[in-house]
Every structure is written in structure tokens, then in C-alpha cells.
Design a protein around this motif. Structure first.
Motif, PDB file in Angstrom:
ATOM      1  N   TYR A 109     -51.136  47.086   7.030  1.00 16.47           N
ATOM      2  CA  TYR A 109     -50.537  48.099   6.155  1.00 16.47           C
ATOM      3  C   TYR A 109     -51.001  49.507   6.532  1.00 16.47           C
ATOM      4  N   LEU A 110     -52.229  49.601   7.042  1.00 14.09           N
ATOM      5  CA  LEU A 110     -52.696  50.902   7.547  1.00 14.09           C
ATOM      6  C   LEU A 110     -52.029  51.214   8.879  1.00 14.09           C
ATOM      7  N   LEU A 111     -52.010  50.231   9.750  1.00 14.12           N
ATOM      8  CA  LEU A 111     -51.391  50.386  11.077  1.00 14.12           C
ATOM      9  C   LEU A 111     -49.965  50.921  10.946  1.00 14.12           C
ATOM     10  N   GLU A 112     -49.165  50.286  10.085  1.00 11.88           N
ATOM     11  CA  GLU A 112     -47.768  50.693   9.909  1.00 11.88           C
ATOM     12  C   GLU A 112     -47.644  52.153   9.458  1.00 11.88           C
ATOM     13  N   ARG A 113     -48.635  52.611   8.715  1.00 12.11           N
ATOM     14  CA  ARG A 113     -48.575  53.972   8.180  1.00 12.11           C
ATOM     15  C   ARG A 113     -49.054  55.041   9.170  1.00 12.11           C
ATOM     16  N   VAL A 114     -49.908  54.670  10.123  1.00 11.61           N
ATOM     17  CA  VAL A 114     -50.480  55.703  11.007  1.00 11.61           C
ATOM     18  C   VAL A 114     -49.999  55.635  12.458  1.00 11.61           C
ATOM     19  N   ARG A 115     -49.368  54.511  12.865  1.00 13.68           N
ATOM     20  CA  ARG A 115     -49.134  54.333  14.308  1.00 13.68           C
ATOM     21  C   ARG A 115     -48.160  55.336  14.925  1.00 13.68           C
ATOM     22  N   ASP A 116     -47.291  55.938  14.126  1.00 15.08           N
ATOM     23  CA  ASP A 116     -46.391  56.955  14.687  1.00 15.08           C
ATOM     24  C   ASP A 116     -47.004  58.358  14.636  1.00 15.08           C
ATOM     25  N   LYS A 117     -48.173  58.470  14.049  1.00 20.98           N
ATOM     26  CA  LYS A 117     -48.782  59.797  13.847  1.00 20.98           C
ATOM     27  C   LYS A 117     -50.003  60.061  14.732  1.00 20.98           C
ATOM     28  N   VAL A 118     -50.774  59.026  14.991  1.00 24.87           N
ATOM     29  CA  VAL A 118     -51.953  59.179  15.858  1.00 24.87           C
ATOM     30  C   VAL A 118     -52.020  57.986  16.813  1.00 24.87           C
ATOM     31  N   GLU A 119     -52.830  58.123  17.857  1.00 24.92           N
ATOM     32  CA  GLU A 119     -52.984  56.993  18.778  1.00 24.92           C
ATOM     33  C   GLU A 119     -53.787  55.884  18.103  1.00 24.92           C
ATOM     34  N   VAL A 120     -53.326  54.652  18.279  1.00 26.42           N
ATOM     35  CA  VAL A 120     -53.990  53.515  17.639  1.00 26.42           C
ATOM     36  C   VAL A 120     -54.354  52.473  18.688  1.00 26.42           C
ATOM     37  N   GLU A 121     -55.568  51.957  18.607  1.00 26.04           N
ATOM     38  CA  GLU A 121     -55.950  50.820  19.450  1.00 26.04           C
ATOM     39  C   GLU A 121     -56.494  49.707  18.568  1.00 26.04           C
ATOM     40  N   THR A 122     -55.921  48.516  18.746  1.00 25.69           N
ATOM     41  CA  THR A 122     -56.364  47.378  17.940  1.00 25.69           C
ATOM     42  C   THR A 122     -57.159  46.417  18.818  1.00 25.69           C
ATOM     43  N   ILE A 123     -58.271  45.942  18.295  1.00 29.71           N
ATOM     44  CA  ILE A 123     -59.150  45.037  19.055  1.00 29.71           C
ATOM     45  C   ILE A 123     -59.193  43.683  18.350  1.00 29.71           C
ATOM     46  N   PRO A 124     -58.765  42.629  19.066  1.00 32.42           N
ATOM     47  CA  PRO A 124     -58.613  41.330  18.411  1.00 32.42           C
ATOM     48  C   PRO A 124     -59.943  40.732  17.980  1.00 32.42           C
ATOM     49  N   GLY A 125     -59.865  39.763  17.073  1.00 26.25           N
ATOM     50  CA  GLY A 125     -61.068  39.077  16.590  1.00 26.25           C
ATOM     51  C   GLY A 125     -60.832  37.581  16.520  1.00 26.25           C
TER      52      GLY A 125
ATOM     53  N   ASN B 135     -52.972  44.227  21.439  1.00 27.26           N
ATOM     54  CA  ASN B 135     -52.682  45.222  22.483  1.00 27.26           C
ATOM     55  C   ASN B 135     -51.397  45.980  22.204  1.00 27.26           C
ATOM     56  N   GLN B 136     -50.420  45.303  21.643  1.00 31.44           N
ATOM     57  CA  GLN B 136     -49.118  45.928  21.395  1.00 31.44           C
ATOM     58  C   GLN B 136     -49.002  46.466  19.967  1.00 31.44           C
ATOM     59  N   ASN B 137     -50.081  46.441  19.214  1.00 30.67           N
ATOM     60  CA  ASN B 137     -50.029  46.833  17.797  1.00 30.67           C
ATOM     61  C   ASN B 137     -48.857  46.144  17.095  1.00 30.67           C
ATOM     62  N   PHE B 138     -48.724  44.853  17.372  1.00 34.67           N
ATOM     63  CA  PHE B 138     -47.607  44.055  16.870  1.00 34.67           C
ATOM     64  C   PHE B 138     -48.121  43.066  15.823  1.00 34.67           C
ATOM     65  N   PRO B 139     -47.945  43.369  14.529  1.00 33.47           N
ATOM     66  CA  PRO B 139     -48.419  42.435  13.491  1.00 33.47           C
ATOM     67  C   PRO B 139     -47.757  41.068  13.646  1.00 33.47           C
ATOM     68  N   LEU B 140     -48.560  40.019  13.638  1.00 34.99           N
ATOM     69  CA  LEU B 140     -48.015  38.681  13.856  1.00 34.99           C
ATOM     70  C   LEU B 140     -47.521  38.031  12.582  1.00 34.99           C
ATOM     71  N   VAL B 141     -48.365  38.069  11.540  1.00 37.14           N
ATOM     72  CA  VAL B 141     -47.987  37.342  10.314  1.00 37.14           C
ATOM     73  C   VAL B 141     -48.748  37.910   9.120  1.00 37.14           C
ATOM     74  N   MET B 142     -48.057  37.958   7.979  1.00 41.88           N
ATOM     75  CA  MET B 142     -48.631  38.545   6.773  1.00 41.88           C
ATOM     76  C   MET B 142     -48.355  37.671   5.554  1.00 41.88           C
TER      77      MET B 142
END
Lengths: 235, 235
Positions: A109-125, B135-142
């Protein structure tokens, strides 16, 4: 250039963070952490605490878990605006989330709100089900079989279909209708092929390999059932 | 006490190993590595190379990828016996496997052969689909949606059912019947909600966000498609 980093902490054990997550945490200027309850302690924060630099600014923010969508949306909107501002001010900003950021995480929900405005990098867990399977030496899925992950808050028909038609099944959020779920597993002759783990990788972890004899009415919020028709486990 | 350790390396980037995996690698006396081809280089070994101590004994073993089940079984039996012997001789023995050890990994065939004979500890890894999504900032499931992971080598009816009935779908092993899979995605109006990634986290990584315009007959062996009806991606 400054960025917003979404960082998966894995299921709870601090040693299950990736090297990349740890290196990223060390580069942050500001870390946002989610709190389910106001004034509550953030589990995600306690997992990463040992890797944080001393002068890191920590912003603990309340994420409502209520069913009130307006309340939730308002909270996410406000935190997203705050994060955007920090990144545009040249800060490296992080957000920590349990398990994997793209699998059932409010980080989205944060990602969807900021990804078009600033650079975002997601690190898997490491996701909780993957950790449970490894801890119990319980193979989840092989070869040509599909793997289905079902939150038990889904429509009952979807849960029933999964139990009737797949070999490899992960049931999440089993706390709500726990008794009925055990009955369904029994009806599908899967009791011998299932294990239940509560609070995986935390101190209070409990493992149940004999679901037939499990005489409990309630179960912890963080409980997951793994089923694999190819695996046989009896307590 | 000596143990057999099954260690997930994650998808390819060495920084995606967990702290626990790295710490375990450093304690090993012997490391077994799988090789798809005789005399070929082990990808899993190259991922962990930087974390190994200098005097570690490395035993590269050939894991046949053929469809000859007898040939495979014989190879696994022999390697399992070798591992058991090493552990009983007081050695800490490791085996590295791509992605997560419990999700479509041949490690399971070794695990099944040795777990009743020596102590086994399995360490989870980041799965390729989880890495691609981040890597693609692609939400998989919610929320309440199930997540289904389908190897495209499965029965066609299972693939069709998944595409028709789920919102969050991971398609693995898409190289074989690649053209038909794209047709099926199109038929289900999912082209705008899908991305395809080949060789995730390796140097040759390729990302395709516009599957409608993807004019290729063949695709790399390590290719995965992510679909989420809630996500919209057009080239």
C-alpha cells in the motif's frame, strides 16, 4: 540519488535477513517501522535492531489493522506523503516488513502510493511458509505439482477447492475458523500429510505434527498449516 | 555434533543469501554441489564461492536432469550414501541448492534419503518468483486472495484452471510451450497484468512488461511469468 527501500525482514529470526537487506539497513538515514497497535512495539523493528547504525532516525508509525477502510487509507496516505518528502529531501528512507514484501504485506500500500514519485527498491525476504518448511525438513512442492497458498479468510469455496484438488497447500491465517479447518483437512484425508506451526522462528514457536490429536479451540494469530500429499507425518 | 546442512542460495545474486546461510557455509568441512552437466560448472557453487573458507573440501557431483528415473535414482542413492558416511565420520557437510530448498528443488531427494540416518538442518532461501516480484516492484498477492505457483509442465487442465480462477499466479518453466502459454494469458485478458522475466538476478536478466508485443518463439530455460489481476503493467 536518494531512494525509498522496502525491506523484507523474513519471519522473525534476525539471521534470516539477506546480506543485501543488512547492507541496505546500514545505509539508511531514516527507517519507518509499522506498529499494529498504537504505542505497541514493532516486531519488524526488533528483528532488524542489531543491524542499525546508532544515529539512524527511526519513525515508528501506526498502521491500523481495523476493518475500517477509510481509517486505513488515511493512515497510508499520510505515511506515504511523509516518506516522499524525506526522499525528496535527499534522505535514504527504509521501511521494514515481516516475511516477503510482495506476499501479503501492507508494504504494497505504501509502494503503490510512492512508486511514481520517488525511486523505489524492494528487497525480498524469506516468507514464513518457506521458513517453516525448512525448519521442519518438510518438502513443500516438487516436479510438476502446483503450490497453492491460501489465506483461510478467503471464500470457503476457494479453500474447499484447494483441499480437494492440490497436493501442496499452505494455509495461512488459520486462527479464525481453526476448528472448521481441521475438520476440512480430516474430511480430505490430509491429517497425516499436514503440520501446523505457530509463531515460527520466534521464542514461542510451537510445532504440531499430529493434527488428529490436536485438542485446542484456539490457536495463535501467527499459525500456518503446511500440507503435502507426498509427505507423511504422524506425531 | 556433526550435521548435514541443506542451504538455499537464493536466485543467483550472492547478496541474497541469508546471514544464517553465510554463517553455516563458513562452518562446513565438506560442501557437495550439484552439476546439471558432467564437467559443467555449478551455478549454486559460483553463487556461494565468496563465502567459503579456503580449505573447504568441495565435492562436485553430477545430478542427471534426464527423464530416465532409474539413472536419477541411482545418482541420488550414491550421493546420499556418501553424505551419510561423511557426517558419521564427524564432518559438517553442506549441500547448496538454487532458490528455496523446499520449493521445486532436487535437494528434497537427498533429504528424504538421509534424514532418518543423520541430523539434518535446512536453511531457507529466497525463491526466484519472490525475487522477481521485488525487483520489479510487482505486488504478488494481497489480503484474502490465494497465490498459486504453477510449473507449466503440469497438466494443461491445471494451468487453464489457474488462469481462469485466480488473481495471483506465478508461472514457472514457461520455456517449453511458451507460445501456447502467451495465447492462454491473452485469452484470459491477463496480458496487461503480467510480466515475464528471464534469468532473474543473473547478468543476462531480461524483463518483458509488454507480453502482447513479445514476438519470440523461444525463451530462456530460467523464465518466469508473474500475473496479478490487481496490477496493471503495459510496456
Amino acid at each position: 540519488m536518494s531512494k525509498f527501500y522496502g525491506i523484507g525482514t523474513g519471519p522473525g529470526d534476525s539471521s534470516l535477513l539477506t546480506i543485501k537487506a543488512v547492507n541496505t539497513l546500514k545505509e539508511l538515514d531514516i527507517l519507518y517501522t509499522p506498529e499494529p497497535k498504537k504505542e505497541g512495539k514493532s516486531l519488524a523493528l526488533s528483528i532488524v535492531q542489531e543491524y542499525l547504525k546508532e544515529d539512524l532516525e527511526i519513525k515508528q508509525r501506526h498502521f491500523p489493522m481495523s476493518f475500517d477502510d477509510l481509517e486505513k487509507t488515511k493512515a497510508w496516505d499520510e505515511i506515504a506523503v511523509e516518506i516522499e518528502k524525506d526522499v525528496k529531501n535527499g534522505k535514504n528512507v527504509g521501511f521494514v516488513t515481516l516475511g516477503d514484501p510482495m506476499i501479503y504485506s501492507t508494504y504494497v500500500y505504501l509502494l503503490e502510493r510512492v512508486r511514481d514519485k520517488v525511486e523505489v527498491e524492494t528487497i525480498p525476504g524469506i516468507s514464513s511458509f518457506s521458513n517453516i518448511a525448512s525448519n521442519q525438513n518438510f518438502p513443500l512442492v516438487m516436479d510438476r505439482e502446483p503450490l497453492i497458498v491460501v489465506p483461510c479468510t478467503t471464500d470457503e469455496s476457494k479453500l474447499d477447492y484447494a483441499l480437494e484438488n492440490y497436493s501442496s497447500i499452505v494455509l495461512m491465517k488459520v486462527y479464525k475458523n481453526f476448528k472448521e479447518i481441521i475438520e476440512k483437512i480430516k474430511k480430505n484425508n490430509l491429517l497425516d500429510h499436514a503440520i501446523l506451526v505457530s509463531n515460527s522462528s520466534l521464542n514461542e514457536e510451537k510445532v504440531y505434527t499430529n493434527l488428529a490429536d490436536l485438542d485446542k479451540d484456539k490457536i495463535s494469530y501467527f499459525s500456518t498449516i503446511l500440507i503435502n500429499k507426498e509427505e507423511k507425518r504422524v506425531g
